[in-house]
Motif scaffolding. Structure first.
Motif, PDB file in Angstrom:
ATOM      1  N   LEU A  55      32.133   6.092  14.033  1.00 42.49           N
ATOM      2  CA  LEU A  55      33.113   5.042  13.741  1.00 42.49           C
ATOM      3  C   LEU A  55      34.282   5.572  12.932  1.00 42.49           C
ATOM      4  CD1 LEU A  55      30.958   1.888  12.970  1.00 42.49           C
ATOM      5  CD2 LEU A  55      32.434   2.290  14.931  1.00 42.49           C
ATOM      6  N   CYS A  56      34.002   6.425  11.987  1.00 38.34           N
ATOM      7  CA  CYS A  56      35.067   6.998  11.165  1.00 38.34           C
ATOM      8  C   CYS A  56      36.023   7.830  12.022  1.00 38.34           C
ATOM      9  CB  CYS A  56      34.456   7.830  10.048  1.00 38.34           C
ATOM     10  SG  CYS A  56      35.682   8.529   8.934  1.00 38.34           S
ATOM     11  N   LYS A  57      35.452   8.609  12.925  1.00 39.67           N
ATOM     12  CA  LYS A  57      36.270   9.484  13.773  1.00 39.67           C
ATOM     13  C   LYS A  57      37.105   8.712  14.790  1.00 39.67           C
ATOM     14  CE  LYS A  57      33.141  13.424  13.665  1.00 39.67           C
ATOM     15  NZ  LYS A  57      32.245  14.261  14.442  1.00 39.67           N
ATOM     16  N   HIS A  58      36.589   7.588  15.293  1.00 45.48           N
ATOM     17  CA  HIS A  58      37.228   6.890  16.409  1.00 45.48           C
ATOM     18  C   HIS A  58      37.604   5.445  16.090  1.00 45.48           C
ATOM     19  CE1 HIS A  58      36.135  10.281  18.937  1.00 45.48           C
ATOM     20  NE2 HIS A  58      34.925  10.215  18.426  1.00 45.48           N
ATOM     21  N   LYS A  59      37.675   5.100  14.814  1.00 48.30           N
ATOM     22  CA  LYS A  59      37.844   3.694  14.449  1.00 48.30           C
ATOM     23  C   LYS A  59      39.104   3.047  15.023  1.00 48.30           C
ATOM     24  CE  LYS A  59      39.720   4.708   9.889  1.00 48.30           C
ATOM     25  NZ  LYS A  59      39.396   4.664   8.479  1.00 48.30           N
ATOM     26  N   ASP A  60      40.212   3.750  15.039  1.00 52.88           N
ATOM     27  CA  ASP A  60      41.440   3.130  15.553  1.00 52.88           C
ATOM     28  C   ASP A  60      41.407   2.942  17.066  1.00 52.88           C
ATOM     29  OD1 ASP A  60      42.510   2.876  13.017  1.00 52.88           O
ATOM     30  OD2 ASP A  60      43.561   4.792  13.114  1.00 52.88           O
ATOM     31  N   ASP A  61      40.683   3.807  17.767  1.00 55.00           N
ATOM     32  CA  ASP A  61      40.524   3.642  19.212  1.00 55.00           C
ATOM     33  C   ASP A  61      39.565   2.507  19.544  1.00 55.00           C
ATOM     34  OD1 ASP A  61      42.214   5.812  19.717  1.00 55.00           O
ATOM     35  OD2 ASP A  61      40.548   7.233  19.611  1.00 55.00           O
ATOM     36  N   LEU A  62      38.514   2.364  18.740  1.00 56.57           N
ATOM     37  CA  LEU A  62      37.508   1.339  18.986  1.00 56.57           C
ATOM     38  C   LEU A  62      37.913  -0.024  18.447  1.00 56.57           C
ATOM     39  CD1 LEU A  62      34.361   3.432  18.008  1.00 56.57           C
ATOM     40  CD2 LEU A  62      35.041   2.748  20.315  1.00 56.57           C
ATOM     41  N   TYR A  63      38.539  -0.033  17.297  1.00 55.23           N
ATOM     42  CA  TYR A  63      38.901  -1.270  16.612  1.00 55.23           C
ATOM     43  C   TYR A  63      40.354  -1.198  16.153  1.00 55.23           C
ATOM     44  CZ  TYR A  63      33.847  -1.734  16.435  1.00 55.23           C
ATOM     45  OH  TYR A  63      32.534  -1.793  16.770  1.00 55.23           O
ATOM     46  N   PRO A  64      41.268  -1.717  16.948  1.00 55.77           N
ATOM     47  CA  PRO A  64      42.682  -1.671  16.547  1.00 55.77           C
ATOM     48  C   PRO A  64      42.892  -2.318  15.179  1.00 55.77           C
ATOM     49  CG  PRO A  64      42.450  -2.432  18.807  1.00 55.77           C
ATOM     50  CD  PRO A  64      41.068  -2.372  18.232  1.00 55.77           C
ATOM     51  N   LYS A  65      43.792  -1.755  14.407  1.00 49.86           N
ATOM     52  CA  LYS A  65      44.023  -2.235  13.035  1.00 49.86           C
ATOM     53  C   LYS A  65      44.352  -3.717  12.970  1.00 49.86           C
ATOM     54  CE  LYS A  65      45.240   2.018  10.780  1.00 49.86           C
ATOM     55  NZ  LYS A  65      46.036   2.677   9.799  1.00 49.86           N
ATOM     56  N   GLU A  66      45.080  -4.237  13.962  1.00 45.82           N
ATOM     57  CA  GLU A  66      45.463  -5.651  13.922  1.00 45.82           C
ATOM     58  C   GLU A  66      44.265  -6.590  14.082  1.00 45.82           C
ATOM     59  OE1 GLU A  66      46.239  -4.154  18.143  1.00 45.82           O
ATOM     60  OE2 GLU A  66      46.710  -3.443  16.133  1.00 45.82           O
ATOM     61  N   LEU A  67      43.124  -6.067  14.526  1.00 46.37           N
ATOM     62  CA  LEU A  67      41.915  -6.884  14.673  1.00 46.37           C
ATOM     63  C   LEU A  67      40.937  -6.700  13.519  1.00 46.37           C
ATOM     64  CD1 LEU A  67      41.215  -6.396  18.477  1.00 46.37           C
ATOM     65  CD2 LEU A  67      42.466  -8.244  17.341  1.00 46.37           C
ATOM     66  N   ARG A  68      41.283  -5.889  12.540  1.00 46.51           N
ATOM     67  CA  ARG A  68      40.368  -5.587  11.437  1.00 46.51           C
ATOM     68  C   ARG A  68      40.673  -6.379  10.172  1.00 46.51           C
ATOM     69  NH1 ARG A  68      40.857   0.482  12.791  1.00 46.51           N
ATOM     70  NH2 ARG A  68      41.652   0.722  10.686  1.00 46.51           N
ATOM     71  N   LYS A  69      41.361  -7.469  10.305  1.00 45.80           N
ATOM     72  CA  LYS A  69      41.633  -8.320   9.151  1.00 45.80           C
ATOM     73  C   LYS A  69      40.373  -9.120   8.816  1.00 45.80           C
ATOM     74  CE  LYS A  69      46.443  -8.717  10.453  1.00 45.80           C
ATOM     75  NZ  LYS A  69      47.440  -9.530  11.095  1.00 45.80           N
ATOM     76  N   PRO A  70      40.036  -9.247   7.532  1.00 42.76           N
ATOM     77  CA  PRO A  70      38.799  -9.952   7.156  1.00 42.76           C
ATOM     78  C   PRO A  70      38.676 -11.354   7.756  1.00 42.76           C
ATOM     79  CG  PRO A  70      39.705  -8.829   5.255  1.00 42.76           C
ATOM     80  CD  PRO A  70      40.720  -8.694   6.369  1.00 42.76           C
ATOM     81  N   GLU A  71      39.764 -12.091   7.814  1.00 43.01           N
ATOM     82  CA  GLU A  71      39.676 -13.455   8.353  1.00 43.01           C
ATOM     83  C   GLU A  71      39.360 -13.447   9.851  1.00 43.01           C
ATOM     84  OE1 GLU A  71      43.990 -12.174   8.084  1.00 43.01           O
ATOM     85  OE2 GLU A  71      42.373 -12.295   6.643  1.00 43.01           O
ATOM     86  N   ILE A  72      39.851 -12.463  10.581  1.00 43.16           N
ATOM     87  CA  ILE A  72      39.542 -12.352  12.007  1.00 43.16           C
ATOM     88  C   ILE A  72      38.086 -11.932  12.189  1.00 43.16           C
ATOM     89  CG2 ILE A  72      40.025 -11.051  14.128  1.00 43.16           C
ATOM     90  CD1 ILE A  72      42.956 -10.956  13.275  1.00 43.16           C
ATOM     91  N   ILE A  73      37.633 -10.982  11.387  1.00 47.14           N
ATOM     92  CA  ILE A  73      36.245 -10.518  11.464  1.00 47.14           C
ATOM     93  C   ILE A  73      35.293 -11.678  11.197  1.00 47.14           C
ATOM     94  CG2 ILE A  73      34.512  -9.056  10.354  1.00 47.14           C
ATOM     95  CD1 ILE A  73      36.822  -7.000   9.900  1.00 47.14           C
TER      96      ILE A  73
END
Length: 104
Positions: A55-73
């Motif tokens: 996950l650390c190596k591929h986090k931006d490919d797997l989880y785009p930053k715009e979808l990683r907001k706490p309220e969205i999660i």
């Protein structure tokens, strides 16, 4: 005419129905094992930066930053859990994986 959000909601409902259609509350296979387990990757963000972490190596490919907001999660987790409750689905095991959400 449906709104864009209504179309997305219908598509999500269809996808979840297809994924979970064979599982029912407390069903076991012939070896008395739970039929499915659920793994939730809450967020790939982490302050550890472990060299072996996929996950650390591929986090931006797997989880785009715009979808990683706490309220969205939280909203998405609630949608999933509400769906499981509504459909009487019970994962035999629930594993939570995350990064800094658990860091205090």
């Amino acid at each position: 005419m449906l709104s864009y959000q209504e179309e997305k909601d219908i598509a999500l409902q269809y996808m979840m129905d297809k994924i979970f259609k064979i599982y029912k509350l407390s069903e076991k296979d012939s070896r008395n094992q739970d039929l499915f387990s659920l793994e939730l990757y809450v967020t790939p963000d982490c302050n550890q930066n472990c060299s072996y972490c996929y996950l650390c190596k591929h986090k931006d490919d797997l989880y785009p930053k715009e979808l990683r907001k706490p309220e969205i999660i939280l909203k998405n987790i609630k949608i999933l859990l509400d769906y499981l409750i509504e459909k009487d689905l019970n994962p035999g095991r629930l594993d939570l994986f995350s990064g800094e959400i658990w860091d205090t």
